[in-house]
Scaffold this active site. Sequence first.
Site, PDB file in Angstrom:
ATOM      1  N   ARG A  19       0.809  -1.216   0.000  1.00 22.93           N
ATOM      2  CA  ARG A  19       0.000   0.000   0.000  1.00 22.93           C
ATOM      3  C   ARG A  19       0.848   1.275   0.000  1.00 22.93           C
ATOM      4  O   ARG A  19       0.327   2.362  -0.223  1.00 22.93           O
ATOM      5  CB  ARG A  19      -0.948   0.008   1.194  1.00 22.93           C
ATOM      6  CG  ARG A  19      -2.178  -0.888   0.994  1.00 22.93           C
ATOM      7  CD  ARG A  19      -3.059  -0.919   2.210  1.00 22.93           C
ATOM      8  NE  ARG A  19      -2.517  -1.789   3.253  1.00 22.93           N
ATOM      9  CZ  ARG A  19      -3.066  -1.946   4.448  1.00 22.93           C
ATOM     10  NH1 ARG A  19      -4.169  -1.262   4.765  1.00 22.93           N
ATOM     11  NH2 ARG A  19      -2.531  -2.761   5.343  1.00 22.93           N
ATOM     12  N   LYS A  26       8.718  -0.956   2.772  1.00 21.96           N
ATOM     13  CA  LYS A  26       7.974  -0.089   3.690  1.00 21.96           C
ATOM     14  C   LYS A  26       8.790   0.326   4.898  1.00 21.96           C
ATOM     15  O   LYS A  26       8.822   1.511   5.272  1.00 21.96           O
ATOM     16  CB  LYS A  26       6.689  -0.777   4.156  1.00 21.96           C
ATOM     17  CG  LYS A  26       5.890   0.083   5.139  1.00 21.96           C
ATOM     18  CD  LYS A  26       4.557  -0.525   5.503  1.00 21.96           C
ATOM     19  CE  LYS A  26       4.683  -1.666   6.474  1.00 21.96           C
ATOM     20  NZ  LYS A  26       3.368  -2.069   7.022  1.00 21.96           N
ATOM     21  N   GLN A  79      12.532 -14.644   7.120  1.00 17.85           N
ATOM     22  CA  GLN A  79      11.261 -15.332   6.900  1.00 17.85           C
ATOM     23  C   GLN A  79      11.075 -15.437   5.388  1.00 17.85           C
ATOM     24  O   GLN A  79      10.638 -14.501   4.737  1.00 17.85           O
ATOM     25  CB  GLN A  79      10.103 -14.560   7.548  1.00 17.85           C
ATOM     26  CG  GLN A  79       8.775 -15.310   7.497  1.00 17.85           C
ATOM     27  CD  GLN A  79       7.620 -14.499   8.069  1.00 17.85           C
ATOM     28  OE1 GLN A  79       7.671 -13.270   8.098  1.00 17.85           O
ATOM     29  NE2 GLN A  79       6.574 -15.175   8.506  1.00 17.85           N
ATOM     30  N   THR A  85       2.338 -13.809  11.562  1.00 16.17           N
ATOM     31  CA  THR A  85       3.142 -13.225  12.638  1.00 16.17           C
ATOM     32  C   THR A  85       3.703 -14.284  13.571  1.00 16.17           C
ATOM     33  O   THR A  85       4.829 -14.156  14.063  1.00 16.17           O
ATOM     34  CB  THR A  85       2.298 -12.227  13.438  1.00 16.17           C
ATOM     35  OG1 THR A  85       1.057 -12.856  13.830  1.00 16.17           O
ATOM     36  CG2 THR A  85       1.983 -10.987  12.591  1.00 16.17           C
ATOM     37  N   ASN A 181      -5.989  -3.682  20.730  1.00 18.79           N
ATOM     38  CA  ASN A 181      -4.723  -4.404  20.647  1.00 18.79           C
ATOM     39  C   ASN A 181      -3.753  -3.642  19.740  1.00 18.79           C
ATOM     40  O   ASN A 181      -4.095  -3.243  18.628  1.00 18.79           O
ATOM     41  CB  ASN A 181      -4.992  -5.804  20.083  1.00 18.79           C
ATOM     42  CG  ASN A 181      -3.733  -6.565  19.771  1.00 18.79           C
ATOM     43  OD1 ASN A 181      -2.715  -6.405  20.437  1.00 18.79           O
ATOM     44  ND2 ASN A 181      -3.801  -7.406  18.739  1.00 18.79           N
ATOM     45  N   TYR A 377      31.844  33.387  -4.610  1.00 17.45           N
ATOM     46  CA  TYR A 377      32.047  31.947  -4.461  1.00 17.45           C
ATOM     47  C   TYR A 377      33.435  31.712  -3.882  1.00 17.45           C
ATOM     48  O   TYR A 377      34.445  32.169  -4.445  1.00 17.45           O
ATOM     49  CB  TYR A 377      31.918  31.217  -5.797  1.00 17.45           C
ATOM     50  CG  TYR A 377      32.356  29.773  -5.697  1.00 17.45           C
ATOM     51  CD1 TYR A 377      31.600  28.848  -4.961  1.00 17.45           C
ATOM     52  CD2 TYR A 377      33.532  29.338  -6.293  1.00 17.45           C
ATOM     53  CE1 TYR A 377      32.004  27.529  -4.832  1.00 17.45           C
ATOM     54  CE2 TYR A 377      33.940  28.011  -6.173  1.00 17.45           C
ATOM     55  CZ  TYR A 377      33.182  27.118  -5.442  1.00 17.45           C
ATOM     56  OH  TYR A 377      33.582  25.819  -5.303  1.00 17.45           O
ATOM     57  N   TYR A 398      38.905  25.168 -10.004  1.00 14.97           N
ATOM     58  CA  TYR A 398      38.831  23.963 -10.847  1.00 14.97           C
ATOM     59  C   TYR A 398      39.368  24.277 -12.235  1.00 14.97           C
ATOM     60  O   TYR A 398      38.893  25.212 -12.896  1.00 14.97           O
ATOM     61  CB  TYR A 398      37.377  23.501 -10.917  1.00 14.97           C
ATOM     62  CG  TYR A 398      37.140  22.212 -11.665  1.00 14.97           C
ATOM     63  CD1 TYR A 398      37.917  21.078 -11.410  1.00 14.97           C
ATOM     64  CD2 TYR A 398      36.127  22.119 -12.607  1.00 14.97           C
ATOM     65  CE1 TYR A 398      37.683  19.894 -12.093  1.00 14.97           C
ATOM     66  CE2 TYR A 398      35.881  20.932 -13.289  1.00 14.97           C
ATOM     67  CZ  TYR A 398      36.671  19.826 -13.034  1.00 14.97           C
ATOM     68  OH  TYR A 398      36.441  18.648 -13.701  1.00 14.97           O
ATOM     69  N   SER A 416      36.524  44.330  -5.299  1.00 13.87           N
ATOM     70  CA  SER A 416      35.349  43.714  -5.907  1.00 13.87           C
ATOM     71  C   SER A 416      35.690  43.134  -7.273  1.00 13.87           C
ATOM     72  O   SER A 416      36.619  43.590  -7.952  1.00 13.87           O
ATOM     73  CB  SER A 416      34.241  44.758  -6.059  1.00 13.87           C
ATOM     74  OG  SER A 416      33.811  45.209  -4.799  1.00 13.87           O
TER      75      SER A 416
END
Length: 485
Positions: A19, A26, A79, A85, A181, A377, A398, A416
Amino acid sequence: MSANRPAAVVVLAAGEGTRMKSATPKVLHALCGRSLVGHVVAASRELDPEHLVVVVGHAREQVRAHLSEVDPGVRTAVQHEQRGTGHAVRTALEELGDSGVVLDGTVIVVCGDTPLLTGETLRRLGETHAADGNAVTVLSAEVPDATGYGRIVRDAASGAVTAIVEHKDATDAQRAIREINSGVFAFDARLLVDALGKVRTDNSQGEEYLTDVLGIVRAAGHRVGAAVAADHREILGINNRVQLAEARRLLNERLLERAMLAGVTVVDPASTFVDVSVSFEQDVTVHPGTQLLGATHVASGAEVGPHSRLTDSSVGEGAVVSFTVAEGARIGVGANVGPYAYLRPGTDLGPRSKAGAYVEMKNASVGEGTKVPHLSYVGDATIGEFTNIGAASVFVNYDGEAKHHTTVGSHCRTGSDNMFVAPVTIGDGAYTAAGSVITKDVPPGSLAVARGQQRNIEGWVARKRPGSAAAQAAAAARLESEGER
């Protein structure tokens, strides 16, 4: 060792969870920085069990790999076929038995999709189990609407559990019961092993139900009891993404409440999101629209946000971080970051430093009092103390094949629109002129100028753009200047 230390905790995590409509198993779906099964394992670890076993089935290699990362001490039992269960628990006990483990004491069984379950609630379950002398103790909860849940039916005189009745099978009187439960149990280990050998598969699903153990031990004259969870929301299981989102909201509320009670101001809890691994000191302020993720730590007096996302980062005492994305960054005491800054991994801002508007940093160490105020940067760099980096500067790290390092000393003033082409070093106290492309080392105390000479071509606009607005403005300015003379 605690007297109520469980002999084992068994986590049931073998199901596929169709689901969820997902290629991800899940139990590996995440909320607040942990997977569903990761939350359950963490809560189980709080009990310090002698053995912690997770039953895996669907995508078992993927789940096993995840468990080895989050808790290397977890054992797994496979399992191979999902046959109920009861069969899953029997698989876990057989895994322990095959390695010579003889269980004696309490075995607690939890579901791998209940991320809100706390260690404290599991501890109370174990304590109730021991205090009442039960063979089985069910973790139950009283809910506002019990529709669809199995009802806990108790003996009126003793309070013992006499049955768990599914909603479809319940009478009108039983449907009025609000105690349900949770699917979490504490068992006497020896009685559990014996009863699992007697569980039948003559039901509509042809499976071994763990709940059948309750009837088997009761028929043998043993007591079955229940421990009521303090907050019914803890037992919520996750079956689809709507429930996942609801659990995330509830857990986030719990984490923020804990932080606020410990002295953190959260201005708008509804728009603030934190992971379970985030930590705070007192007098932190978190502004709206903020996400604090991973191992992020925020020190006393710091302000984070609005609209910031910090992952695996630390924020020093009194620092201010606004409109910022930071990943694996260290922000020093009294530092100022943002707005609209991006601090990538390896960024280390010293005390009272600044990374201002539209500044990106990566693998950069910035000294005390140094400012990179805006539009720059800084990558693969070391900058000393009390230096100012001019606007629109780029550390050109780089060359197309490899990254190179730039070093800027202390008390420097760079102009600047500078380009620092790595590898290059700017000495202490040096200046660089605006618009310079710095390709050679600059000695301490020097001024570096690396730009072409300016020349002005008089009358260019009138010749090349006659009649334009620029030409008309220039002509008017010229007439005005001549009139002033």
